[in-house]
Motif scaffolding. Structure first.
Motif, PDB file in Angstrom:
ATOM      1  N   ASP A  56       0.837  -1.210   0.000  1.00 22.20           N
ATOM      2  CA  ASP A  56       0.000   0.000   0.000  1.00 22.20           C
ATOM      3  C   ASP A  56       0.868   1.255   0.000  1.00 22.20           C
ATOM      4  N   TYR A  57       1.954   1.220   0.764  1.00 24.43           N
ATOM      5  CA  TYR A  57       2.831   2.379   0.795  1.00 24.43           C
ATOM      6  C   TYR A  57       3.478   2.617  -0.566  1.00 24.43           C
ATOM      7  N   LEU A  58       3.896   1.567  -1.222  1.00 21.58           N
ATOM      8  CA  LEU A  58       4.611   1.697  -2.495  1.00 21.58           C
ATOM      9  C   LEU A  58       3.721   2.216  -3.623  1.00 21.58           C
ATOM     10  N   ILE A  59       2.434   2.145  -3.449  1.00 16.63           N
ATOM     11  CA  ILE A  59       1.542   2.709  -4.470  1.00 16.63           C
ATOM     12  C   ILE A  59       1.817   4.196  -4.655  1.00 16.63           C
ATOM     13  N   ASN A  60       2.068   4.898  -3.550  1.00 17.26           N
ATOM     14  CA  ASN A  60       2.306   6.342  -3.606  1.00 17.26           C
ATOM     15  C   ASN A  60       3.780   6.726  -3.644  1.00 17.26           C
ATOM     16  N   ASP A  61       4.647   5.764  -3.339  1.00 19.18           N
ATOM     17  CA  ASP A  61       6.082   6.044  -3.345  1.00 19.18           C
ATOM     18  C   ASP A  61       6.816   4.848  -3.941  1.00 19.18           C
ATOM     19  N   PRO A  62       6.598   4.593  -5.233  1.00 20.82           N
ATOM     20  CA  PRO A  62       7.114   3.360  -5.859  1.00 20.82           C
ATOM     21  C   PRO A  62       8.630   3.303  -5.989  1.00 20.82           C
ATOM     22  N   HIS A  63       9.305   4.430  -5.807  1.00 17.49           N
ATOM     23  CA  HIS A  63      10.752   4.455  -5.967  1.00 17.49           C
ATOM     24  C   HIS A  63      11.501   4.277  -4.648  1.00 17.49           C
ATOM     25  N   ASN A  64      10.777   3.991  -3.584  1.00 16.66           N
ATOM     26  CA  ASN A  64      11.430   3.817  -2.289  1.00 16.66           C
ATOM     27  C   ASN A  64      11.975   2.389  -2.180  1.00 16.66           C
ATOM     28  N   ASN A  65      13.249   2.264  -2.448  1.00 11.60           N
ATOM     29  CA  ASN A  65      13.845   0.929  -2.512  1.00 11.60           C
ATOM     30  C   ASN A  65      14.050   0.293  -1.147  1.00 11.60           C
ATOM     31  N   ARG A  66      14.141   1.084  -0.093  1.00  6.42           N
ATOM     32  CA  ARG A  66      14.252   0.503   1.243  1.00  6.42           C
ATOM     33  C   ARG A  66      12.971  -0.244   1.599  1.00  6.42           C
ATOM     34  N   VAL A  67      11.869   0.384   1.306  1.00  9.13           N
ATOM     35  CA  VAL A  67      10.575  -0.261   1.557  1.00  9.13           C
ATOM     36  C   VAL A  67      10.429  -1.488   0.663  1.00  9.13           C
ATOM     37  N   ARG A  68      10.832  -1.350  -0.582  1.00  5.65           N
ATOM     38  CA  ARG A  68      10.700  -2.469  -1.521  1.00  5.65           C
ATOM     39  C   ARG A  68      11.620  -3.633  -1.118  1.00  5.65           C
ATOM     40  N   MET A  69      12.773  -3.305  -0.539  1.00  2.00           N
ATOM     41  CA  MET A  69      13.678  -4.353  -0.065  1.00  2.00           C
ATOM     42  C   MET A  69      13.049  -5.117   1.092  1.00  2.00           C
ATOM     43  N   ASP A  70      12.405  -4.392   2.003  1.00  2.00           N
ATOM     44  CA  ASP A  70      11.678  -5.057   3.094  1.00  2.00           C
ATOM     45  C   ASP A  70      10.606  -5.986   2.545  1.00  2.00           C
TER      46      ASP A  70
END
Length: 209
Positions: free
Chosen positions: A30-44
């Motif tokens: 849900d978070y990545l929908i609005n901030d898709p370039h956040n690789n720290r979140v995507r790594m988690d």
């Protein structure tokens, strides 16, 4: 969105810790929908898919996405090779990622050792594996694990018994209490050096006196 990213990651970690893996995944997605370039979140998210949800393909997709966004995100590349190196069908891709990492981290003995294992077990490139293990030994002379990997390759794949004996002997000097190393050296002595008796029972005696 740094604060929001922190909150999302913290919430997901709390959910993961409590066993709510699906909830943790949803929080990060849900978070990545609005901030898709956040690789720290995507790594988690990738770690959740791979290690908690056991959905390896979904995790690999996230790691690929991270590297598409940032080819220098080395944690993602390292995680990728850790997964890909287990399957021979990814050998070419894994080899490519390893070589990128090795060029950037030529003094990372653990990375070199991992590549050596990959060369031995998946590529069956024993010459390259030997080069990698020899580098590890030269970099960390008192690490017995590198010497044992090297000795195993020398005995089982290259039949270079003299150097294998040297590596096992040194590993035993480093850790005299390792009975597996002791027995491996004894077996090698019996198989290949029956007539090499020397003083104090040959090399075993010299190492354990």
């Amino acid at each position: 969105m740094a604060d929001e990213a922190f909150k999302a990651r913290q919430k997901a970690e709390n959910q993961r810790s409590s066993g709510n893996i699906d909830g943790a995944i949803k929080t990060l997605e849900d978070y990545l929908i609005n901030d898709p370039h956040n690789n720290r979140v995507r790594m988690d998210l990738a770690k959740l898919y791979i290690y908690d949800a056991k959905k390896i393909d979904f995790g690999l997709m996230q790691l690929d996405a991270i590297l598409d966004l940032d080819p220098d995100f080395d944690d993602a590349r390292k995680a990728l090779v850790t997964i890909l190196k287990r399957n021979k069908r990814y050998n070419d891709e894994t080899d490519m990622h390893f070589k990128i990492l090795l060029e950037k981290y030529p003094k990372d003995a653990d990375l070199i050792h991992s590549y050596g294992i990959f060369c031995r077990e998946q590529l069956l490139n024993f010459t390259m594996a030997k080069e990698m293990f020899a580098k590890c030994v030269a970099m960390k002379l008192n690490d017995e694990s590198y010497r044992l990997s090297y000795a195993s390759l020398l005995v089982n794949d290259l039949r270079e018994y003299n150097e294998a004996r040297n590596q096992l002997a040194k590993a035993l000097e480093i850790n005299p209490s390792n009975m597996k190393t002791q027995k491996a050296l004894e077996r090698l002595q019996k198989r290949k050096y029956r007539n090499d008796k020397g003083r104090r029972g040959g090399i075993i005696g010299r190492l354990t006196k």
